[in-house]
Design a protein around this motif. Structure first.
Motif, mmCIF file in Angstrom:
data_model
loop_
_atom_site.group_PDB
_atom_site.id
_atom_site.type_symbol
_atom_site.label_atom_id
_atom_site.label_comp_id
_atom_site.label_asym_id
_atom_site.label_seq_id
_atom_site.Cartn_x
_atom_site.Cartn_y
_atom_site.Cartn_z
ATOM 1 N N ALA A 61 0.809 -1.230 0.000
ATOM 2 C CA ALA A 61 0.000 0.000 0.000
ATOM 3 C C ALA A 61 0.839 1.275 0.000
ATOM 4 O O ALA A 61 0.285 2.365 0.177
ATOM 5 C CB ALA A 61 -0.932 -0.009 1.204
ATOM 6 N N HIS A 62 2.140 1.161 -0.202
ATOM 7 C CA HIS A 62 2.976 2.365 -0.131
ATOM 8 C C HIS A 62 4.213 2.200 -1.011
ATOM 9 O O HIS A 62 5.224 1.647 -0.587
ATOM 10 C CB HIS A 62 3.377 2.607 1.332
ATOM 11 N N THR A 63 4.109 2.683 -2.255
ATOM 12 C CA THR A 63 5.273 2.664 -3.152
ATOM 13 C C THR A 63 5.415 4.021 -3.846
ATOM 14 O O THR A 63 4.464 4.802 -3.923
ATOM 15 C CB THR A 63 5.155 1.578 -4.245
ATOM 16 N N HIS A 64 6.622 4.253 -4.337
ATOM 17 C CA HIS A 64 6.901 5.484 -5.101
ATOM 18 C C HIS A 64 7.667 5.113 -6.365
ATOM 19 O O HIS A 64 8.890 4.991 -6.349
ATOM 20 C CB HIS A 64 7.769 6.438 -4.277
ATOM 21 N N MET A 65 6.944 4.905 -7.452
ATOM 22 C CA MET A 65 7.598 4.677 -8.741
ATOM 23 C C MET A 65 7.749 6.029 -9.451
ATOM 24 O O MET A 65 6.824 6.843 -9.437
ATOM 25 C CB MET A 65 6.776 3.723 -9.626
ATOM 26 N N PHE A 98 -5.425 10.544 1.215
ATOM 27 C CA PHE A 98 -4.683 11.771 0.924
ATOM 28 C C PHE A 98 -3.533 11.906 1.912
ATOM 29 O O PHE A 98 -3.748 12.004 3.114
ATOM 30 C CB PHE A 98 -5.622 12.977 1.041
ATOM 31 N N LYS A 99 -2.308 11.869 1.358
ATOM 32 C CA LYS A 99 -1.152 11.950 2.249
ATOM 33 C C LYS A 99 -0.736 13.395 2.458
ATOM 34 O O LYS A 99 -0.690 14.189 1.511
ATOM 35 C CB LYS A 99 0.046 11.164 1.685
ATOM 36 N N MET A 100 -0.431 13.720 3.713
ATOM 37 C CA MET A 100 0.072 15.048 4.058
ATOM 38 C C MET A 100 1.360 14.891 4.853
ATOM 39 O O MET A 100 1.650 13.822 5.382
ATOM 40 C CB MET A 100 -0.981 15.803 4.867
ATOM 41 N N VAL A 121 1.692 6.692 8.132
ATOM 42 C CA VAL A 121 2.551 5.916 7.221
ATOM 43 C C VAL A 121 3.928 5.712 7.854
ATOM 44 O O VAL A 121 4.335 6.429 8.768
ATOM 45 C CB VAL A 121 2.722 6.615 5.845
ATOM 46 N N HIS A 122 4.619 4.734 7.367
ATOM 47 C CA HIS A 122 6.012 4.406 7.715
ATOM 48 C C HIS A 122 6.396 4.734 9.160
ATOM 49 O O HIS A 122 7.360 5.458 9.416
ATOM 50 C CB HIS A 122 7.013 5.009 6.722
ATOM 51 N N LEU A 123 5.646 4.181 10.088
ATOM 52 C CA LEU A 123 5.953 4.403 11.518
ATOM 53 C C LEU A 123 7.236 3.659 11.875
ATOM 54 O O LEU A 123 7.381 2.467 11.603
ATOM 55 C CB LEU A 123 4.772 3.938 12.376
ATOM 56 N N THR A 173 6.129 -1.190 1.928
ATOM 57 C CA THR A 173 7.580 -1.013 1.771
ATOM 58 C C THR A 173 8.054 0.436 1.798
ATOM 59 O O THR A 173 9.201 0.698 2.109
ATOM 60 C CB THR A 173 8.079 -1.619 0.446
ATOM 61 N N ASP A 174 7.186 1.394 1.395
ATOM 62 C CA ASP A 174 7.684 2.749 1.129
ATOM 63 C C ASP A 174 8.821 2.671 0.099
ATOM 64 O O ASP A 174 9.785 3.443 0.169
ATOM 65 C CB ASP A 174 8.144 3.434 2.425
ATOM 66 N N HIS A 175 8.676 1.730 -0.825
ATOM 67 C CA HIS A 175 9.693 1.522 -1.876
ATOM 68 C C HIS A 175 9.972 2.832 -2.608
ATOM 69 O O HIS A 175 9.093 3.397 -3.255
ATOM 70 C CB HIS A 175 9.155 0.481 -2.866
HETATM 71 ZN ZN ZN Z 1 6.649 7.034 1.092
#
Ligand code: ZN
Ligand code: URP
Ligand code: ZN
Ligand code: ZN
Length: 461
Positions: A58-62, A149-151, A238-240, A314-316
């Motif tokens: 649920a958390h990637t950055h391509m 919505f990420k802040m 996210v990403h705690l 992953t926050d890939h």
């Molecule tokens: Zn991220």
């Protein structure tokens, strides 16, 4: 086209049973008693192996723009690597550039991803401009299947939102059935610590960790929770990474507040010691929040057992060591933030099963079922059951492998887990009924993956 996966143990979040799985077209048609006489077009032997729902990351950055460069995986390379690792759905972040609209951002991300993904994908939206226009557009995003919505409480001048802006976005989220995702670090205080370190000539990668102390993640997490409480908005941290942040989440959840949190494999397995590796080696481990001292890891595993941490994503966000991390040589604050990992989440979490940190069922729950439910994809995704998409992984729990940049499929020139020995290995992967990975290699195609319009978070009360 029918496929019969025979002889395996089907593992869902709710339990594990020996069963054969019949796939018809894109969906699971039936779970059958082992050996049930039935012919299919293709048979896959899963004897001695698990059959689990495909992973949901649920958390990637391509292809994410960051600090004048882009994360190194395209949607094509990143989703192919994900498939290799047993992940069949990603939710990636569309990034609103300041001064642009949310809907044009969404269009842009659709253009990047469409026709290029090996597996199914959805989007979250990063809101960089909180103004009347953006707040109004959040409604259209929800209608377009993007309801998260990420802040950022970090990165002043880039993504940073003030408490007032966060409050307004949360009020909107509450009204439209959306969830605010928070990067919870106190960026104002961190920026001072960073400036002081640089002024004193402390420029090495480890300073990235030392200038972002866990207390400032705990403080921001508490503040985000308070704002969510005042507004009545659901909140997803996210990403705690820090025990202090986990304490805040635990307390909020104990009172029944709609607060949820994810952690990432890097916080479970890597530490500040990696950031402190000699020379510029530590830059490989620069991400925000930073890797923490080792003692945080056992707290995070405990959080995963108690469900105060509900998801592992992953926050890939891969940046090459050679030509990208390099941007921060002599100034740690210029090192692009991010660690590659989309390919290894299922394997790394399986080590938690092997080591007795989590149960087999919990492994499936945190890597597939809960993210599917949290992000409105269930029951299509996240479960091995009739009617669900045939996103399936045959996983060999006893095979051994060593993680290495020499063998991984991510488009990045190093592995944060170089040399790590893993028990367990992905054997076969199906995405909507199509075999995309098996013993012969990658059999999928970029273009097979479809956009997933997402529905409401199923955990809201
Ligand atoms: Zn991220
Ligand atoms: O360092 C990180 N985590 N990079 C990706 C962007 C973000 O904040 O998630
Ligand atoms: Zn973040
Ligand atoms: Zn490169």
């Amino acid at each position: 086209m029918t496929i019969l996966i025979k002889g395996g143990t089907v593992v869902n979040a709710t339990g594990a049973v020996p069963a054969d799985v019949l796939v018809d077209g894109e969906r699971i048609a039936a779970l059958l008693a082992p050996g049930f006489p039935l012919r299919a077009d293709e048979t896959i032997d899963a004897t001695g192996k698990y059959v689990i729902p495909g992973g949901v990351d649920a958390h990637t950055h391509m292809e994410m723009p960051f600090g004048g460069t882009f994360s190194a995986d395209t949607f094509a390379t990143g989703t192919t690597a994900a498939a290799w690792g047993g992940t069949t759905t990603i939710i990636d972040f569309a990034v609103q550039a300041k001064g642009t609209s949310l809907l044009s951002t969404l269009d842009k991300w659709h253009q990047k991803a469409e026709g290029g993904c090996a597996i199914d994908y959805g989007f979250h939206m990063i809101v960089s401009d909180v103004d009347d226009a953006s707040l109004k557009e959040m409604e259209s995003c929800v209608d377009a299947g993007v309801n998260t919505f990420k802040m950022f409480m970090a990165y002043p001048g880039v993504f940073y939102a003030t408490d007032g802006e966060i409050l307004r976005a949360m009020q909107k989220a509450r009204d439209i059935g959306a969830t605010v995702m928070m990067h919870a670090e106190n960026g104002i205080a961190i920026d001072q610590l960073v400036a002081q370190a640089l002024a004193e000539g402390r420029t090495a990668p480890v300073e990235h960790g030392l200038t972002r102390p866990p207390e400032l993640e705990g403080e921001a997490t508490s503040r985000a929770i308070a704002l969510a409480k005042v507004t009545g908005s659901p909140l997803y941290i996210v990403h705690l990474s820090a025990a202090q942040a986990l304490d805040a989440v635990t307390e909020a959840r104990d009172t029944g507040q709609n607060v949820f949190a994810e952690t990432c494999p890097q916080y479970l397995y890597l530490s500040l010691e990696d950031l402190a590796k000699p020379g510029f080696e530590g830059s490989k481990y620069v991400a925000s929040p930073p890797l923490r001292p080792k003692e945080h890891q056992s707290e995070l595993w405990r959080g995963l057992r108690t469900n105060d941490l509900s998801v592992v994503s992953t926050d890939h966000c891969p940046f090459c060591f050679k030509d990208q991390k390099e941007l921060g040589r002599g100034d740690f604050s210029k090192i692009p933030n991010g660690i590659p990992g989309v390919e290894h989440r299922i394997d790394l979490l399986h080590q938690g099963v092997v080591k007795g940190e989590i149960s087999l069922e919990r492994w499936v729950e945190i890597s597939s079922t809960t993210p599917a439910r949290m992000f409105g994809l269930h029951p299509r995704k996240g479960v091995v059951a009739p009617g669900a998409d045939a996103d399936l992984v045959v996983y060999d729990p006893t095979a051994r492998q060593v993680l290495s940049a020499a063998t991984h499929h991510m488009n990045v020139d190093y592995s944060a887990y170089e040399g790590m020995e893993i028990t367990g290995k992905v054997d076969t992967v199906l995405s909507r009924g199509r075999v995309v990975v098996d013993g012969s290699g990658f059999r999928g195609s970029t273009g097979h993956g479809r956009f997933l319009s997402r529905e409401l978070n199923q955990y809201l009360v």
